[in-house]
Scaffold this motif. Structure first.
Motif, PDB file in Angstrom:
ATOM      1  N   GLN A  60       0.838  -1.207   0.000  1.00 44.38           N
ATOM      2  CA  GLN A  60       0.000   0.000   0.000  1.00 44.38           C
ATOM      3  C   GLN A  60       0.870   1.253   0.000  1.00 44.38           C
ATOM      4  O   GLN A  60       0.574   2.225  -0.687  1.00 44.38           O
ATOM      5  N   ASN A  61       1.963   1.232   0.755  1.00 50.04           N
ATOM      6  CA  ASN A  61       2.863   2.384   0.778  1.00 50.04           C
ATOM      7  C   ASN A  61       3.584   2.542  -0.557  1.00 50.04           C
ATOM      8  O   ASN A  61       3.822   3.658  -1.013  1.00 50.04           O
ATOM      9  N   LYS A  97       1.193   4.075  -2.981  1.00 46.14           N
ATOM     10  CA  LYS A  97       0.939   5.465  -2.636  1.00 46.14           C
ATOM     11  C   LYS A  97       2.068   6.369  -3.157  1.00 46.14           C
ATOM     12  O   LYS A  97       1.838   7.483  -3.602  1.00 46.14           O
ATOM     13  N   GLU A  98       3.299   5.874  -3.146  1.00 48.85           N
ATOM     14  CA  GLU A  98       4.476   6.646  -3.562  1.00 48.85           C
ATOM     15  C   GLU A  98       4.979   6.225  -4.944  1.00 48.85           C
ATOM     16  O   GLU A  98       6.140   6.447  -5.281  1.00 48.85           O
TER      17      GLU A  98
END
Length: 107
Positions: A70-71, A74-75
């Motif tokens: 998920q991180n 996101k990035e």
């Protein structure tokens, strides 16, 4: 450390049995040793120094949080931009960048 504990040997959290280390953390330790921090800002050097001094278990936990899918998604834009810049600068080849993108799921 208490007053009467001055003669006791300190426990070093950075020293972990080789049997407990896995392959990824061995690679991480060698990368941290060979990392050139001359182009980092003062805050980044300070954060890297703290990361190096962390106990092995906390470093593994931090890496798990950073590599959370998920991180990563996101990035995604920032990661792709950095990969493209590193290819242009000659820090890695196109094949290495493509392999990294596929490992992170950034196609």
């Amino acid at each position: 450390m208490g007053f009467f504990n001055f003669a006791k040997k300190k426990k070093d959290d950075n020293q972990v049995d080789d049997s407990k280390k896995d392959g990824m953390m061995d690679k991480m330790d060698s990368m941290l040793e060979n990392f050139d921090d001359s182009k980092l800002s003062r805050k980044e050097r300070w954060a890297l120094k703290l990361f190096k001094k962390m106990p092995q278990a906390k470093r593994e936990e931090a890496m798990r949080k950073m590599m959370n899918p998920q991180n990563i998604l996101k990035e995604k834009d920032k990661i792709l931009k950095q990969l493209n810049e590193s290819v242009k600068a000659g820090q890695m080849t196109k094949q290495e960048a493509a392999q990294l993108k596929s490992q992170l799921g950034l196609r």
